[in-house]
Write an enzyme that holds these catalytic residues in place. Sequence first.
Site, PDB file in Angstrom:
ATOM      1  N   GLU A  55      33.911  64.081  42.201  1.00 33.21           N
ATOM      2  CA  GLU A  55      33.126  64.902  42.273  1.00 33.21           C
ATOM      3  C   GLU A  55      34.343  66.017  42.505  1.00 33.21           C
ATOM      4  O   GLU A  55      34.546  67.111  41.840  1.00 33.21           O
ATOM      5  CB  GLU A  55      32.232  65.134  42.725  1.00 33.21           C
ATOM      6  CG  GLU A  55      31.267  64.780  43.226  1.00 33.21           C
ATOM      7  CD  GLU A  55      31.245  63.267  44.005  1.00 33.21           C
ATOM      8  OE1 GLU A  55      29.785  63.142  44.939  1.00 33.21           O
ATOM      9  OE2 GLU A  55      32.537  62.752  43.738  1.00 33.21           O
ATOM     10  N   CYS A  87      30.810  65.692  49.443  1.00 28.38           N
ATOM     11  CA  CYS A  87      30.624  66.097  48.249  1.00 28.38           C
ATOM     12  C   CYS A  87      30.065  67.180  47.938  1.00 28.38           C
ATOM     13  O   CYS A  87      30.495  67.932  46.579  1.00 28.38           O
ATOM     14  CB  CYS A  87      31.033  64.821  47.104  1.00 28.38           C
ATOM     15  SG  CYS A  87      32.672  64.144  47.359  1.00 28.38           S
ATOM     16  N   THR A 164      36.325  19.088  37.450  1.00 24.65           N
ATOM     17  CA  THR A 164      37.302  20.606  37.654  1.00 24.65           C
ATOM     18  C   THR A 164      38.641  19.880  38.074  1.00 24.65           C
ATOM     19  O   THR A 164      39.544  20.415  37.792  1.00 24.65           O
ATOM     20  CB  THR A 164      36.845  21.076  38.509  1.00 24.65           C
ATOM     21  OG1 THR A 164      36.500  19.992  39.864  1.00 24.65           O
ATOM     22  CG2 THR A 164      35.609  22.042  38.547  1.00 24.65           C
ATOM     23  N   ALA A 165      38.815  18.913  37.332  1.00 19.52           N
ATOM     24  CA  ALA A 165      40.058  18.118  38.094  1.00 19.52           C
ATOM     25  C   ALA A 165      39.920  16.389  38.103  1.00 19.52           C
ATOM     26  O   ALA A 165      38.850  16.061  37.801  1.00 19.52           O
ATOM     27  CB  ALA A 165      40.389  18.170  39.470  1.00 19.52           C
ATOM     28  N   ALA A 167      40.681  12.118  39.323  1.00 19.40           N
ATOM     29  CA  ALA A 167      40.005  11.390  40.264  1.00 19.40           C
ATOM     30  C   ALA A 167      41.681  11.834  41.366  1.00 19.40           C
ATOM     31  O   ALA A 167      41.491  12.024  42.750  1.00 19.40           O
ATOM     32  CB  ALA A 167      39.911  10.218  39.939  1.00 19.40           C
ATOM     33  N   ARG A 187      39.905  38.315  40.473  1.00 22.91           N
ATOM     34  CA  ARG A 187      40.172  38.662  42.042  1.00 22.91           C
ATOM     35  C   ARG A 187      40.363  40.193  42.190  1.00 22.91           C
ATOM     36  O   ARG A 187      40.135  40.919  43.460  1.00 22.91           O
ATOM     37  CB  ARG A 187      41.271  37.949  41.727  1.00 22.91           C
ATOM     38  CG  ARG A 187      41.202  36.348  42.291  1.00 22.91           C
ATOM     39  CD  ARG A 187      42.228  35.452  42.501  1.00 22.91           C
ATOM     40  NE  ARG A 187      42.667  33.830  41.757  1.00 22.91           N
ATOM     41  CZ  ARG A 187      43.333  33.329  42.428  1.00 22.91           C
ATOM     42  NH1 ARG A 187      44.612  33.670  42.125  1.00 22.91           N
ATOM     43  NH2 ARG A 187      43.181  31.917  42.068  1.00 22.91           N
ATOM     44  N   LEU A 309      31.982  22.850  49.243  1.00 26.59           N
ATOM     45  CA  LEU A 309      31.566  24.157  49.698  1.00 26.59           C
ATOM     46  C   LEU A 309      30.931  24.971  48.411  1.00 26.59           C
ATOM     47  O   LEU A 309      29.602  25.764  48.866  1.00 26.59           O
ATOM     48  CB  LEU A 309      32.330  24.582  49.876  1.00 26.59           C
ATOM     49  CG  LEU A 309      32.625  26.669  50.421  1.00 26.59           C
ATOM     50  CD1 LEU A 309      31.746  26.688  51.450  1.00 26.59           C
ATOM     51  CD2 LEU A 309      33.934  27.732  50.662  1.00 26.59           C
TER      52      LEU A 309
END
Length: 381
Positions: A55, A87, A164-165, A167, A187, A309
């Site tokens: 403002e 404001c 995701t990967a 082994a 991020r 997680l």
Amino acid sequence: MTQAQDVAMMARAIQLAWRGRYSTHPNPRVGCVIARGDRVLGEGWHERAGEAHAEVRALSQAGQDARGATAYVTLEPCSHFGRTPPCSRALIESGVARVVVASEDPNPSVSGRGLQQLRDAGVRVKEGLLREEAARLNPGFLKRMKTGRPWVRLKMAASLDGRTAMASGESKWITGPESRSDVQRLRAMSDAILTGVNTVLVDDPSLTVRRNELGDTGDATEPSRQPLRLIADRDARTPSTASILQGGDVHLFCSSEALSSPAAQDLAALGVTLNGVGWQDSGVNLGQLLDRLGELGVNELLVEAGPTLAGAFIVEGLLDELWLYQAPVFLGSEGRPTARLPFRDMCEKIEWLVTDRRQFGVDTRLVLAPKVLSPKSPAGS
């Protein structure tokens, strides 16, 4: 002013507010337009905490022309003295005749007071215009003010077969450079990034925003700080040489018993902030952790973690969004899964709604929201 003019000006204010998406933390993203009819007299957005609010920036541009005009603001003007003056008072003193706001500020120190001050001063007030669109600017701020907890996003990068990967843990790189740039922007939008100690030990991530990988940020204000880095580490096993400890504030969440251990004290000596939270066999008490982050002023939390997680957040119904970057590759059945989910029956499945789908290079990014937020387990609540 016509309804069409009101909508157009508020849409412009929302567009301006998005320019602060990487830089306003922990304050909300706010935009403001001062207009008379379809003529814009001044506009502004909040860039950084401690600096002029939207403002004030817009009024500075409008000058004396603001008298008798309409101010369009994406969030209720503040009514209290913080790091900057209120404001609501600036709008009253400018002589604006009318203020249109998208939504009331749920902050208890504001929450309707700014609008009432305007009304008491004879300023006409209109609420609720493009409320839903404006709410998308600040999901974390709104949630934290209402619940005491941040908005939680989980980021995953996976193959077509949900790995995701390999082994062995090898994962560089599943996705392409375009996806990785988008993750850097994600991020930069976040107040904090959480990972687990196993990810620290195996991958040694920095979890910083790397400006050279951000890519095109459009007209957004440049990020000027690194997100908080958070580690869930029951026994303070994080090595003192870990990359995550470099270049910014780090909080470690360990058991109360580990707080006074030599390992934890060594980390504290390096500047790491120690937090004692509850733990159970399945892992950290996520409810306590999120409550603590709310106290720290974290609005938007990004989880970049391993399958244990990640799975805990999913099973306990604590996610607000899932950002899945899927690459057109197969990693094989021996690869690591995106999340450990102890489901045995079809009735245990968790359904998601796709809220956004777009392409980054050869990869597909899906943004998903839980279809029903109902915790499967009371452990983290």
